[in-house]
Motif scaffolding. Structure first.
Motif, PDB file in Angstrom:
ATOM      1  N   LYS A  45     -55.209  25.104  17.940  1.00 23.58           N
ATOM      2  CA  LYS A  45     -55.890  25.967  18.903  1.00 23.58           C
ATOM      3  C   LYS A  45     -54.956  27.010  19.494  1.00 23.58           C
ATOM      4  CE  LYS A  45     -59.251  22.423  20.216  1.00 23.58           C
ATOM      5  NZ  LYS A  45     -59.815  21.607  21.324  1.00 23.58           N
ATOM      6  N   ASN A  46     -53.654  26.818  19.289  1.00 23.92           N
ATOM      7  CA  ASN A  46     -52.679  27.786  19.771  1.00 23.92           C
ATOM      8  C   ASN A  46     -51.463  27.740  18.847  1.00 23.92           C
ATOM      9  OD1 ASN A  46     -50.813  25.645  20.800  1.00 23.92           O
ATOM     10  ND2 ASN A  46     -52.463  25.350  22.300  1.00 23.92           N
ATOM     11  N   TYR A  47     -50.563  28.708  19.022  1.00 25.09           N
ATOM     12  CA  TYR A  47     -49.431  28.818  18.100  1.00 25.09           C
ATOM     13  C   TYR A  47     -48.396  27.723  18.313  1.00 25.09           C
ATOM     14  CZ  TYR A  47     -50.971  33.118  15.923  1.00 25.09           C
ATOM     15  OH  TYR A  47     -51.673  34.028  15.177  1.00 25.09           O
ATOM     16  N   SER A  48     -48.372  27.146  19.482  1.00 23.35           N
ATOM     17  CA  SER A  48     -47.466  26.023  19.718  1.00 23.35           C
ATOM     18  C   SER A  48     -47.868  24.832  18.846  1.00 23.35           C
ATOM     19  CB  SER A  48     -47.486  25.634  21.196  1.00 23.35           C
ATOM     20  OG  SER A  48     -46.674  24.494  21.420  1.00 23.35           O
ATOM     21  N   GLN A  49     -49.165  24.503  18.845  1.00 20.67           N
ATOM     22  CA  GLN A  49     -49.649  23.425  17.991  1.00 20.67           C
ATOM     23  C   GLN A  49     -49.463  23.764  16.514  1.00 20.67           C
ATOM     24  OE1 GLN A  49     -53.719  22.532  18.903  1.00 20.67           O
ATOM     25  NE2 GLN A  49     -53.304  21.911  21.026  1.00 20.67           N
ATOM     26  N   THR A  51     -47.225  25.666  15.129  1.00 23.87           N
ATOM     27  CA  THR A  51     -45.812  25.564  14.752  1.00 23.87           C
ATOM     28  C   THR A  51     -45.419  24.109  14.515  1.00 23.87           C
ATOM     29  OG1 THR A  51     -45.311  27.532  16.091  1.00 23.87           O
ATOM     30  CG2 THR A  51     -43.465  26.131  15.443  1.00 23.87           C
ATOM     31  N   ASP A  52     -45.875  23.230  15.402  1.00 32.60           N
ATOM     32  CA  ASP A  52     -45.570  21.800  15.231  1.00 32.60           C
ATOM     33  C   ASP A  52     -46.161  21.264  13.931  1.00 32.60           C
ATOM     34  OD1 ASP A  52     -44.248  21.818  17.642  1.00 32.60           O
ATOM     35  OD2 ASP A  52     -45.968  21.070  18.800  1.00 32.60           O
ATOM     36  N   LEU A  53     -47.375  21.660  13.628  1.00 26.35           N
ATOM     37  CA  LEU A  53     -48.015  21.211  12.389  1.00 26.35           C
ATOM     38  C   LEU A  53     -47.276  21.743  11.163  1.00 26.35           C
ATOM     39  CD1 LEU A  53     -51.801  21.625  13.297  1.00 26.35           C
ATOM     40  CD2 LEU A  53     -50.618  19.483  12.797  1.00 26.35           C
ATOM     41  N   TYR A  54     -46.895  23.010  11.210  1.00 27.34           N
ATOM     42  CA  TYR A  54     -46.186  23.609  10.083  1.00 27.34           C
ATOM     43  C   TYR A  54     -44.847  22.909   9.855  1.00 27.34           C
ATOM     44  CZ  TYR A  54     -43.980  27.114   7.097  1.00 27.34           C
ATOM     45  OH  TYR A  54     -43.343  27.745   6.060  1.00 27.34           O
ATOM     46  N   ASN A  55     -44.136  22.630  10.936  1.00 27.69           N
ATOM     47  CA  ASN A  55     -42.859  21.913  10.809  1.00 27.69           C
ATOM     48  C   ASN A  55     -43.062  20.507  10.256  1.00 27.69           C
ATOM     49  OD1 ASN A  55     -41.414  24.083  11.804  1.00 27.69           O
ATOM     50  ND2 ASN A  55     -41.463  23.359  13.928  1.00 27.69           N
ATOM     51  N   GLU A  56     -44.187  19.894  10.632  1.00 25.70           N
ATOM     52  CA  GLU A  56     -44.490  18.546  10.128  1.00 25.70           C
ATOM     53  C   GLU A  56     -44.793  18.590   8.629  1.00 25.70           C
ATOM     54  OE1 GLU A  56     -48.004  15.185  10.636  1.00 25.70           O
ATOM     55  OE2 GLU A  56     -47.642  16.630  12.260  1.00 25.70           O
ATOM     56  N   TYR A  57     -45.547  19.586   8.208  1.00 26.60           N
ATOM     57  CA  TYR A  57     -45.899  19.707   6.798  1.00 26.60           C
ATOM     58  C   TYR A  57     -44.678  19.989   5.925  1.00 26.60           C
ATOM     59  CZ  TYR A  57     -50.717  20.229   8.500  1.00 26.60           C
ATOM     60  OH  TYR A  57     -51.936  20.050   9.104  1.00 26.60           O
ATOM     61  N   THR A  58     -43.789  20.853   6.420  1.00 29.49           N
ATOM     62  CA  THR A  58     -42.653  21.307   5.603  1.00 29.49           C
ATOM     63  C   THR A  58     -41.390  20.487   5.804  1.00 29.49           C
ATOM     64  OG1 THR A  58     -41.985  22.893   7.320  1.00 29.49           O
ATOM     65  CG2 THR A  58     -43.530  23.672   5.624  1.00 29.49           C
ATOM     66  N   GLU A  60     -39.339  20.873   8.126  1.00 30.00           N
ATOM     67  CA  GLU A  60     -38.320  21.831   8.533  1.00 30.00           C
ATOM     68  C   GLU A  60     -38.473  22.103  10.025  1.00 30.00           C
ATOM     69  OE1 GLU A  60     -39.005  25.215   6.082  1.00 30.00           O
ATOM     70  OE2 GLU A  60     -38.371  24.232   4.222  1.00 30.00           O
ATOM     71  N   VAL A  61     -37.539  22.907  10.575  1.00 28.16           N
ATOM     72  CA  VAL A  61     -37.598  23.240  11.996  1.00 28.16           C
ATOM     73  C   VAL A  61     -37.658  24.761  12.139  1.00 28.16           C
ATOM     74  CG1 VAL A  61     -36.462  23.107  14.218  1.00 28.16           C
ATOM     75  CG2 VAL A  61     -36.286  21.184  12.613  1.00 28.16           C
ATOM     76  N   HIS A  62     -38.803  25.231  12.649  1.00 28.46           N
ATOM     77  CA  HIS A  62     -38.991  26.660  12.884  1.00 28.46           C
ATOM     78  C   HIS A  62     -39.423  26.860  14.329  1.00 28.46           C
ATOM     79  CE1 HIS A  62     -38.867  27.678   8.555  1.00 28.46           C
ATOM     80  NE2 HIS A  62     -39.473  26.502   8.392  1.00 28.46           N
ATOM     81  N   SER A  63     -38.931  27.918  14.934  1.00 28.48           N
ATOM     82  CA  SER A  63     -39.302  28.199  16.320  1.00 28.48           C
ATOM     83  C   SER A  63     -40.721  28.742  16.377  1.00 28.48           C
ATOM     84  CB  SER A  63     -38.337  29.224  16.930  1.00 28.48           C
ATOM     85  OG  SER A  63     -38.510  30.501  16.322  1.00 28.48           O
ATOM     86  N   GLU A  64     -41.342  28.599  17.518  1.00 26.86           N
ATOM     87  CA  GLU A  64     -42.691  29.124  17.689  1.00 26.86           C
ATOM     88  C   GLU A  64     -42.709  30.641  17.522  1.00 26.86           C
ATOM     89  OE1 GLU A  64     -46.117  29.519  21.182  1.00 26.86           O
ATOM     90  OE2 GLU A  64     -44.573  27.953  21.325  1.00 26.86           O
ATOM     91  N   GLU A  65     -41.652  31.296  17.994  1.00 25.49           N
ATOM     92  CA  GLU A  65     -41.573  32.752  17.878  1.00 25.49           C
ATOM     93  C   GLU A  65     -41.542  33.189  16.417  1.00 25.49           C
ATOM     94  OE1 GLU A  65     -38.684  36.472  19.283  1.00 25.49           O
ATOM     95  OE2 GLU A  65     -38.153  34.392  19.762  1.00 25.49           O
ATOM     96  N   ASP A  66     -40.711  32.506  15.591  1.00 29.24           N
ATOM     97  CA  ASP A  66     -40.605  32.868  14.174  1.00 29.24           C
ATOM     98  C   ASP A  66     -41.920  32.597  13.435  1.00 29.24           C
ATOM     99  OD1 ASP A  66     -38.021  33.695  14.485  1.00 29.24           O
ATOM    100  OD2 ASP A  66     -37.126  31.808  13.786  1.00 29.24           O
TER     101      ASP A  66
END
Length: 391
Positions: A45-49, A51-58, A60-66
């Motif tokens: 529902k937002n970019y914070s969530q 980003t967490d999902l993307y990091n979980e899938y990959t 890896e660790v990516h910042s919300e800004e990136d």
């Protein structure tokens, strides 16, 4: 609250390892990385969530800004808010998708694969006989038909053509778009939106692409039999006109059935643009061009070369051996228009020898338009090229 995409994407994996993504009635060819980004956006529902999902899938660790920047730029390329782009200059839905789907179910049985292949092969063989071996065809292949009656009957066959595409698409995907009217280059066309067929198997895509011509080949048989047994020469002549029109539609050099067929057989979207680019790359760097080991690279190059060879050879033949008809064609067309204006409709006839001349003028205009667009126009987005509209 809706997700960041505003809709739920549907993914179908293809044999080349990529995915077809359907979202909000638009279709895209994407890779695994883009799919992962879209999944994260679709479940957040937002970019914070996201980003967490993307990091979980990959893992890896990516910042919300990136992640926000990357995903935002990605969505700009998809241009989801733009619904108007298409290779058609004008589009108007005449038969909504629900109505088109309901009517197409009446002929759905014709697209049962074993029946389709047997019938399509038989009808194709008969059509070849009709043109080249039937005694009613003159040696030079020229004959005249009433243009008004031809247009009226051709309109009926073209409706069945579009319903054929819709019926095949619905049979294999349980989805279909509507049937509409549009302007392609300068001439009017009917089209059917069967973009959902990108989710189907290769054989199902091939059947869906051939479905329109398949329906018209049935009319070739029907009108030939009707003309032969009733002694109506017009019906026999019209069956031959249909064969010519089917041949033109199967040519893979314009965005018609043959183009989409070749695209689906090879798994390559945007054939015309990509093959033209390969030919340009070869002309710019002929020695380094053959360093690639990718067979698609060479297929696109050969398709582009063959495309140019066909156009040049056909144009040369028409100019060399049919120049009189080419020069006479504008006056001939004007004569047909005058007959139509004054009301002599029953006297209007179209000589079939002008079919090749019509194609010649179309090729000249089409390539001229492409050159003009390359110099002055704006490039189309990937979304526009990925639409599967079948004129």
């Amino acid at each position: 609250m809706m997700n960041l995409l505003g809709a739920q994407p549907v993914f179908t994996k293809t044999k080349n390892g990529n995915y077809v993504m359907e979202i909000d009635n638009s279709f895209f060819d994407i890779d695994e990385e883009v799919k992962t980004v879209m999944l994260a956006l679709a479940r957040a529902k937002n970019y914070s969530q996201a980003t967490d999902l993307y990091n979980e899938y990959t893992q890896e660790v990516h910042s919300e800004e990136d992640f926000t920047y990357y995903s935002t730029e990605l969505l700009k390329k998809f241009d989801l808010n733009n619904k108007k782009k298409s290779f058609l200059l004008f589009e108007k839905i005449l038969i909504p998708e629900k109505t088109a789907g309901t009517i197409s179910q009446l002929i759905s049985f014709l697209f049962y694969p074993p029946l389709f292949w047997i019938a399509f092969s038989s009808l194709t063989i008969f059509s070849v006989y009709n043109i080249f071996f039937d005694a009613s065809t003159n040696n030079n292949g020229n004959f005249s038909v009433s243009i008004i009656y031809t247009f009226a009957l051709y309109f009926v066959t073209i409706l069945f053509h579009e319903f054929g595409h819709v019926a095949a698409c619905r049979r294999f995907t349980d989805k279909n778009g509507g049937i509409g009217f549009g302007i392609y280059i300068l001439y009017p066309v009917f089209y059917s939106n069967i973009s959902a067929v990108w989710h189907a198997t290769k054989q199902q895509k091939v059947i869906a692409n051939l479905a329109g011509i398949y329906m018209q080949l049935w009319f070739v048989l029907v009108f030939y039999i009707a003309g032969t047994y009733t002694g109506n020469d017009f019906f026999v002549a019209f069956s031959k006109v249909l064969v010519y029109m089917c041949f033109i539609q199967i040519l893979p050099f314009i965005r018609s059935d043959g183009y989409w067929l070749l695209s689906d057989l090879t798994g390559v979207a945007n054939l015309l643009d990509k093959s033209g680019k390969k030919v340009n790359d070869f002309l710019k760097h002929p020695f380094s061009f053959f360093n690639s080991k990718n067979y698609i690279h060479y297929f696109l190059f050969l398709y582009g070369v063959f495309n140019l060879f066909f156009v040049i050879s056909f144009s040369y033949y028409e100019i060399r051996y049919n120049y009189a008809a080419i020069l006479d064609y504008p006056f001939y067309v004007w004569g047909l228009i005058r007959q139509f204006i004054v009301g002599d409709w029953h006297k209007i006839e179209f000589d079939v020898k002008y079919f090749s001349v019509t194609l010649f003028y179309y090729i000249i205009y089409s390539y001229g338009k492409q050159i003009f667009q390359k110099i002055f126009g704006k490039p189309e987005t990937e979304k526009a090229k990925f639409q599967d509209l079948h004129p």
